[in-house]
Design an enzyme around this catalytic site. Structure first.
Site, short mmCIF file in Angstrom:
data_model
loop_
_atom_site.label_atom_id
_atom_site.label_comp_id
_atom_site.label_asym_id
_atom_site.label_seq_id
_atom_site.Cartn_x
_atom_site.Cartn_y
_atom_site.Cartn_z
N THR A 419 0.85 -1.02 -0.05
CA THR A 419 -0.06 0.05 -0.01
C THR A 419 0.83 1.30 0.07
O THR A 419 1.90 1.31 0.17
CB THR A 419 -1.05 -0.01 1.15
N THR A 437 -4.13 1.17 -2.68
CA THR A 437 -3.45 -0.24 -2.37
C THR A 437 -3.77 -1.54 -3.69
O THR A 437 -4.78 -1.07 -4.13
CB THR A 437 -3.99 -0.74 -1.04
N GLY A 505 -1.04 -2.39 6.47
CA GLY A 505 -2.02 -3.76 6.96
C GLY A 505 -2.79 -3.02 8.12
O GLY A 505 -2.96 -1.73 8.24
N1 GLU Z 1 -5.59 -4.24 2.08
C1 GLU Z 1 -5.09 -3.65 3.28
C2 GLU Z 1 -6.40 -2.61 3.74
O1 GLU Z 1 -7.22 -2.19 3.14
C3 GLU Z 1 -4.33 -2.70 3.26
C4 GLU Z 1 -2.74 -3.29 3.07
C5 GLU Z 1 -1.72 -2.74 3.55
O2 GLU Z 1 -1.69 -1.63 3.91
O3 GLU Z 1 -0.96 -3.34 3.85
O4 GLU Z 1 -6.47 -2.27 4.98
#
Ligand code: GLU
Length: 597
Positions: A419, A437, A505
């Protein structure tokens, strides 16, 4: 030199030193060196910004500013702002370049959330460009034949995890609402870089080397990142003609050229024929995709309003709950050197994450107590749980007020960090905070026409029920997976004072909350606030950023009863503070900069 959190002043002074900023960067991720050599084509202003970051100083400006994860992308945005473009215009240019030079983190094949402060009306709104689950998904998508959750990587790599991308339409929607510049022209820098080639950065090369095996699963992806069978190296010149062609089509015909026609057909075919792990994305999913405007979620904190992205992101509600509980405690008096401050922050976070796991999901599909979760009386009751002196022995979801009785089970979903975050302020007084992301680093590893497809569907809970109770964040056709992305704009008396966000995340929530506390409670400037070593607690284990002064809290927090873990904590915070001009900060753990005038 080693920082000890003796006092907020000492800490601030310590964090200002380049050695410590670099030490923090090296400790968390050796591939993110932000030296000048790899970006030797940069303008003098950009080189000065890189130098400021390395020295731990914020970048200062009067009129406009952009902060993002790669200097080439920031320069593209700066050129738009300098020429009189708005923050929405600049975002289009930044995103188009990021999809080329930082393809592992975000791009056309992914999704994003955008928070917008309108300089003219003084209002805040948000755009939801989150991926959707294809209409053909079933509850068993991420389960084995026995109904057990699949292994995470078995789910990620291939077509199964790919949701309908939202980023191209989000770019178009933001430009249509708030742009002034010619749409097609905004793609110019990215098209030139794609066609003439750009220098592969240390971070990109490191990510390729680190994920080499999965990245070679599919030949189109392997051919691009491993030309002639050899992994791209930092300093290599990389051309992406297919990406240039894709951007040209979008520049000429708008996002429609992405959602219908040959690009869409190619996406669908790639997903549905992915060897070993095909998915169910269809032409219909792409054709019916819509960006959704939603009200922001705003929570009061220290006399400001912290505004961000509501469901399907858990970001603003969870950041808001953490800050809401802490608003009832005097963190400024405790200071960042005091383990008691971290006990409060850590347990407030655990309480908020318990509610997140139980209640938060796409509120277009499941009822959610959005108002109840940040209601003052409810936050009083949750904050009262922090009254003791030791870590909470047990943390569970609370019972916020809502108008819909529903028993939920706690979810299980795993998010690993990739991201990117973009913060922009323009000369018209608009502010934009966007986190973007493709989910995991390199997403599904499927590449189409010069860009990678997301694996965002793995942000759903792989289990759909537990002990007979449904899980709010279970997968359903058309639903958007719950996110942790927390693009944030903090307002004071209705005017923006801080624009901030991060990848990472579900730790995004902790990174953003900590940066806000560092800036508002502990008086750190934006560069100090984003550089500050991290301490993050989500589900009970206190993660302390190894190799930094955060690790010095290991004993005190253990004695309070926390389980403590030292590890790299790779945020990518980009922040702009607005007070007597603009000050920008870029995370030393990534290779971005802030640039302004
Ligand atoms: N897919 C994650 C989310 O939407 C973001 C992933 C990340 O920042 O590493 O929360």
């Amino acid at each position: 030199m080693r920082c000890i959190f003796l006092s907020s002043l000492a800490l601030a002074a310590c964090l200002l030193t380049p050695a410590v900023a670099q030490q923090a960067a090296d400790a968390v991720d050796p591939e993110v060196a932000s030296g000048l050599s790899e970006f030797d084509t940069l303008s003098e202003a950009a080189q000065a910004s890189l130098a400021a970051k390395t020295a731990g100083r914020p970048v200062e400006a009067d009129t406009w500013m952009v902060a993002a994860a790669n200097p080439l992308a920031v320069e593209a945005g700066a050129a738009v702002l300098r020429a009189g473009g708005t923050a929405a215009d600049a975002m289009v240019a930044v995103q188009a370049v990021l999809g080329l030079v930082e393809p592992q983190s975000s791009g056309l094949g992914g999704g994003a959330f955008l928070v917008w402060y309108d300089g003219r009306s003084g209002e805040v709104t948000t755009l939801d460009g989150r991926e959707t689950a294809p209409l053909e998904v079933t509850p068993r998508l991420f389960q084995t034949d026995e109904g057990e959750p699949m292994g995470f990587w078995d789910a990620v790599v291939g077509g199964r995890s790919v949701g309908t991308p939202g980023t191209p339409m989000l770019m178009e929607e933001a430009h249509a609402r708030w742009g002034r510049a010619d749409w097609a022209g905004l793609f110019g820098p990215a098209i030139s870089l794609a066609e003439d080639g750009f220098t592969v950065s240390e971070r990109l090369a490191g990510s390729i080397a680190g994920g080499a095996e999965r990245l070679q699963t599919f030949s189109r992806t392997a051919d691009y990142f491993f030309p002639g069978g050899q992994a791209l190296q930092a300093g290599d010149r990389l051309v992406n003609g297919e990406y240039a062609n894709t951007l040209r089509l979008i520049a000429a015909h708008g996002a429609e050229a992405f959602y219908t026609g040959p690009i869409a057909d190619d996406i669908v075919a790639t997903v549905r024929t992915a060897a070993g792990n095909p998915g169910v994305l269809s032409a219909t999913d792409l054709a019916i995709y819509r960006v959704v405007e939603r009200d922001p979620v705003c929570v009061p904190y220290r006399g400001r309003d912290v505004c961000g992205m509501g469901p399907p992101s858990s970001g603003a509600l969870t950041v808001g709950q953490i800050l809401g509980m802490l608003d009832r405690h005097d963190l400024a008096a405790l200071g960042p050197d005091n383990a008691e401050a971290w006990r409060l922050i850590g347990d407030a976070s655990r309480l908020a994450f318990a509610d997140r796991g139980r209640y938060m999901a796409d509120s277009d599909f499941v009822p959610m107590p959005v108002a109840g979760l940040t209601d003052a009386a409810y936050l009083d009751s949750r904050a009262a749980l922090l009254a003791g002196e030791t870590a909470l022995e047990e943390v569970s979801a609370g019972a916020p007020d809502w108008d819909h009785a529903q028993l939920w089970a706690d979810d299980t979903s795993l998010e690993l960090p990739s991201t990117s975050h973009i913060s922009i302020v323009d000369q018209y007084g608009n502010a934009l905070s966007m986190t973007t992301t493709i989910e995991n680093g390199f997403g599904s590893r499927l590449m189409v026409r010069g860009f990678l497809l997301n694996n965002e569907l793995t942000d759903f809970s792989f289990r759909t029920q537990r002990d007979g109770l449904p899980i709010a964040n279970r997968i359903e056709p058309g639903k958007r997976p719950r996110s942790s992305m927390s693009p944030t704009i903090v307002l004071q008396d209705g005017r923006p004072v801080l624009v901030v966000g991060s990848p990472g995340g579900s730790r995004i929530i902790g990174y953003v909350a900590q940066a806000i506390i560092a800036h508002l409670d502990w008086g750190m400037d934006v560069q100090q606030a984003v550089s500050m070593p991290h301490l993050v607690n989500r589900f009970g284990t206190y993660d302390l950023e190894e190799g930094t002064p955060a690790a010095d809290f290991e004993t005190a927090l253990s004695e309070m009863g926390f389980k403590v873990n030292l590890r790299g904590l790779t945020s990518g915070l980009h922040a702009i503070a607005l007070a007597d001009g603009l000050r920008g900060g870029a995370d030393p753990r990534r290779e971005g900069i802030a640039l302004g005038d």
